[in-house]
Design a protein around this motif. Structure first.
Motif, PDB file in Angstrom:
ATOM      1  N   SER A 145       0.944  -1.142   0.041  1.00 31.57           N
ATOM      2  CA  SER A 145      -0.110   0.015  -0.075  1.00 31.57           C
ATOM      3  C   SER A 145       0.729   1.435  -0.085  1.00 31.57           C
ATOM      4  O   SER A 145       0.530   2.133  -0.939  1.00 31.57           O
ATOM      5  N   ILE A 146       1.859   1.257   0.664  1.00 34.11           N
ATOM      6  CA  ILE A 146       2.813   2.584   0.869  1.00 34.11           C
ATOM      7  C   ILE A 146       3.637   2.656  -0.337  1.00 34.11           C
ATOM      8  O   ILE A 146       3.571   3.786  -0.916  1.00 34.11           O
ATOM      9  N   SER A 147       3.940   1.421  -0.955  1.00 30.55           N
ATOM     10  CA  SER A 147       4.677   1.615  -2.241  1.00 30.55           C
ATOM     11  C   SER A 147       4.100   2.230  -3.291  1.00 30.55           C
ATOM     12  O   SER A 147       4.410   2.962  -3.907  1.00 30.55           O
ATOM     13  N   LEU A 148       2.619   1.713  -3.312  1.00 30.24           N
ATOM     14  CA  LEU A 148       1.946   2.278  -4.407  1.00 30.24           C
ATOM     15  C   LEU A 148       1.648   3.763  -4.018  1.00 30.24           C
ATOM     16  O   LEU A 148       1.578   4.575  -4.935  1.00 30.24           O
ATOM     17  N   LEU A 149       1.334   4.118  -2.917  1.00 25.40           N
ATOM     18  CA  LEU A 149       1.179   5.386  -2.502  1.00 25.40           C
ATOM     19  C   LEU A 149       2.296   6.498  -2.889  1.00 25.40           C
ATOM     20  O   LEU A 149       1.994   7.492  -3.343  1.00 25.40           O
ATOM     21  N   LEU A 150       3.354   5.907  -2.604  1.00 25.69           N
ATOM     22  CA  LEU A 150       4.634   6.826  -2.838  1.00 25.69           C
ATOM     23  C   LEU A 150       4.611   6.891  -4.465  1.00 25.69           C
ATOM     24  O   LEU A 150       5.249   8.034  -4.960  1.00 25.69           O
ATOM     25  N   MET A 151       4.406   5.857  -5.203  1.00 26.98           N
ATOM     26  CA  MET A 151       4.672   6.143  -6.636  1.00 26.98           C
ATOM     27  C   MET A 151       3.519   7.148  -7.044  1.00 26.98           C
ATOM     28  O   MET A 151       3.941   7.922  -7.805  1.00 26.98           O
ATOM     29  N   LEU A 152       2.311   7.098  -6.575  1.00 23.45           N
ATOM     30  CA  LEU A 152       1.410   8.015  -7.033  1.00 23.45           C
ATOM     31  C   LEU A 152       1.771   9.413  -6.619  1.00 23.45           C
ATOM     32  O   LEU A 152       1.509  10.241  -7.380  1.00 23.45           O
ATOM     33  N   GLU A 153       2.102   9.522  -5.436  1.00 27.81           N
ATOM     34  CA  GLU A 153       2.413  10.970  -4.919  1.00 27.81           C
ATOM     35  C   GLU A 153       3.743  11.539  -5.806  1.00 27.81           C
ATOM     36  O   GLU A 153       3.728  12.494  -5.940  1.00 27.81           O
ATOM     37  N   PHE A 154       4.770  10.571  -6.067  1.00 33.07           N
ATOM     38  CA  PHE A 154       5.787  10.979  -6.995  1.00 33.07           C
ATOM     39  C   PHE A 154       5.382  11.601  -8.407  1.00 33.07           C
ATOM     40  O   PHE A 154       5.688  12.751  -8.645  1.00 33.07           O
TER      41      PHE A 154
END
Length: 129
Positions: free
Chosen positions: A35-44
């Motif tokens: 979940s955090i990995s996907l969230l970090l990619m989206l925020e990037f």
């Protein structure tokens, strides 16, 4: 799991199995939850204003050119400082701290006067004798 998202429910996404395996490897490599990995990619992508379908080539080239121009400007400023401030200051300091004193040179007029006076004085002394 991450503390901030502990109370949230899980949702399911339909992802192809090969993509899911690759994403899990990526998440483990980052040592984050999926979940955090996907969230970090989206925020990037959102923060940088780019799309995953866009090519980063032209944007990276323009950034590189901008950096090169700024570096060239800094180099020009440093060269100007060196010419206008550093070199003259060093030259003045070297001239102040030179150990060898300049040799005293007698004036040319003084030499002629002393040479002319001596023979006349000697001639007068010989005539008086």
């Amino acid at each position: 799991m991450d503390e901030e998202y502990k109370k949230e429910q899980f949702e399911t996404l339909k992802i192809k199995s090969s993509v899911a395996k690759k994403f899990r490897r990526f998440s483990r490599a980052m040592s984050k939850s999926q979940s955090i990995s996907l969230l970090l990619m989206l925020e990037f992508f959102e923060d940088n204003g780019i799309s995953p379908t866009e090519s980063m080539g032209p944007k990276m080239q323009t950034l590189e050119n901008l950096i090169k121009k700024r570096i060239s400007g800094v180099i020009a400023i440093l060269k100007d400082i060196e010419k206008g401030q550093t070199k003259p200051t060093v030259a003045m300091m070297q001239s102040l701290f030179q150990e060898a004193e300049p040799k005293k040179q007698t004036l040319i007029l003084e030499k002629k006067n002393t040479e002319e006076k001596q023979p006349k004085y000697q001639e007068r002394n010989q005539q008086d004798l």
